[in-house]
Motif scaffolding. Sequence first.
Motif, PDB file in Angstrom:
ATOM      1  N   PRO A  51     159.748  15.367 108.988  1.00 43.39           N
ATOM      2  CA  PRO A  51     158.816  16.433 109.374  1.00 43.39           C
ATOM      3  C   PRO A  51     159.493  17.739 109.760  1.00 43.39           C
ATOM      4  CG  PRO A  51     158.907  14.715 111.058  1.00 43.39           C
ATOM      5  CD  PRO A  51     159.650  14.196 109.872  1.00 43.39           C
ATOM      6  N   THR A  52     160.764  17.681 110.159  1.00 45.96           N
ATOM      7  CA  THR A  52     161.444  18.927 110.530  1.00 45.96           C
ATOM      8  C   THR A  52     161.827  19.753 109.312  1.00 45.96           C
ATOM      9  OG1 THR A  52     163.619  17.850 110.570  1.00 45.96           O
ATOM     10  CG2 THR A  52     162.371  17.888 112.632  1.00 45.96           C
ATOM     11  N   ARG A  54     160.603  21.740 106.313  1.00 42.68           N
ATOM     12  CA  ARG A  54     159.342  22.375 105.924  1.00 42.68           C
ATOM     13  C   ARG A  54     159.416  22.990 104.529  1.00 42.68           C
ATOM     14  NH1 ARG A  54     157.180  23.976 111.004  1.00 42.68           N
ATOM     15  NH2 ARG A  54     155.322  24.784 109.932  1.00 42.68           N
ATOM     16  N   PHE A 212     151.259  21.477 105.541  1.00 46.53           N
ATOM     17  CA  PHE A 212     150.259  20.557 104.986  1.00 46.53           C
ATOM     18  C   PHE A 212     149.375  21.282 103.974  1.00 46.53           C
ATOM     19  CE2 PHE A 212     146.109  18.269 105.425  1.00 46.53           C
ATOM     20  CZ  PHE A 212     146.506  17.092 104.812  1.00 46.53           C
ATOM     21  N   SER A 246     143.170  19.826 109.831  1.00 43.41           N
ATOM     22  CA  SER A 246     144.574  19.858 110.231  1.00 43.41           C
ATOM     23  C   SER A 246     144.780  20.673 111.498  1.00 43.41           C
ATOM     24  CB  SER A 246     145.435  20.454 109.108  1.00 43.41           C
ATOM     25  OG  SER A 246     145.194  21.850 108.978  1.00 43.41           O
ATOM     26  N   ASP A 248     147.096  22.814 111.825  1.00 42.52           N
ATOM     27  CA  ASP A 248     147.432  24.183 111.437  1.00 42.52           C
ATOM     28  C   ASP A 248     146.190  25.050 111.273  1.00 42.52           C
ATOM     29  OD1 ASP A 248     150.156  23.912 111.522  1.00 42.52           O
ATOM     30  OD2 ASP A 248     150.391  23.504 109.381  1.00 42.52           O
ATOM     31  N   THR A 265     152.705  24.023 112.893  1.00 39.18           N
ATOM     32  CA  THR A 265     153.610  22.877 113.028  1.00 39.18           C
ATOM     33  C   THR A 265     153.834  22.162 111.722  1.00 39.18           C
ATOM     34  OG1 THR A 265     151.816  21.320 113.532  1.00 39.18           O
ATOM     35  CG2 THR A 265     152.783  22.542 115.389  1.00 39.18           C
ATOM     36  N   GLU A 267     151.935  19.876 110.572  1.00 35.90           N
ATOM     37  CA  GLU A 267     151.400  18.528 110.668  1.00 35.90           C
ATOM     38  C   GLU A 267     149.984  18.466 110.105  1.00 35.90           C
ATOM     39  OE1 GLU A 267     153.086  15.891 111.683  1.00 35.90           O
ATOM     40  OE2 GLU A 267     154.842  17.144 112.037  1.00 35.90           O
ATOM     41  N   SER A 269     147.492  16.691 111.186  1.00 37.96           N
ATOM     42  CA  SER A 269     146.481  16.598 112.234  1.00 37.96           C
ATOM     43  C   SER A 269     147.156  16.609 113.596  1.00 37.96           C
ATOM     44  CB  SER A 269     145.660  15.316 112.071  1.00 37.96           C
ATOM     45  OG  SER A 269     146.466  14.166 112.190  1.00 37.96           O
TER      46      SER A 269
END
Length: 269
Positions: A51-52, A54, A212, A246, A248, A265, A267, A269
């Motif tokens: 996840p870090t 992007r 996302f 989400s 975001d 972020t 992410e 959700s």
Amino acid sequence: MNEPGAAPELLEEIADGVMTLTLNRPDKLNSFTPEMHALLRAALARAAEEPTVRVVLLTGAGRGFCAGQDLGARHPDSGGGAPDLGETIETLWNPMARAIRDLPKPVICAVNGVAAGAGANLALLCDIVLAAESARFIQSFAKLGLVPDSGGTWTMTHRLGEARAKALMLTGEPLPAPKAEEWGLIWRAVPDDKLMDEARALAAGFAQGPTFGYGLTKQAVHAAGHLSFDESLDLERDSQRRAGRSADYAEGVRAFMEKRSPVFTGEPS
């Protein structure tokens, strides 16, 4: 395999959300070996899961981006009969092509020099392609009696149309980066000394963006080539439903209402 103490065939750096991957066989114009294939596919798998990370930025070391497959081990006179190039594509190039296309994050390619054969098509698989003005894209397969691979026939035809795609593939004529931009094959040709600065700035922007949503956008654009208009509308509806749930999106609305820059972020959700 690398000799003991030799530099790795792929350099990897992760910083500030950007995974920078550098093809690192400059003495061979970064032509691919099985080792390099394995390293790149492993890095892409990590990018997809971590996840870090992007955004991915792909480039080449030295004076060229990539000359495609290293043909040394696939010489027809090396013994054992004619090589099975279809197996090479099935086990090495096609999985990598799918990994780049399917990565749910932006992939930027900075083409720092000549991109030939599968090396050209590797670059064109990426979401956004920047190229040095001196760079050239060469569909060199015909010079070897081969067929363009690594998605080349699909990508070239979809972006350029049948006439230009056929001519470039059958003649093997180099396409300069400024002409590639003019024809819509790549996003932008930039002065050689500005290439990496522009690529890194672009990557830095994506690293702070709604990852996302970027992934959903990629999926919708890729699907548009085979979906009907009504099917694309349905996919947009379904994708927007997911994006709207989400974190975001919530942050984007809050930031808009509060008249500040959003802090995404990435992410779902």
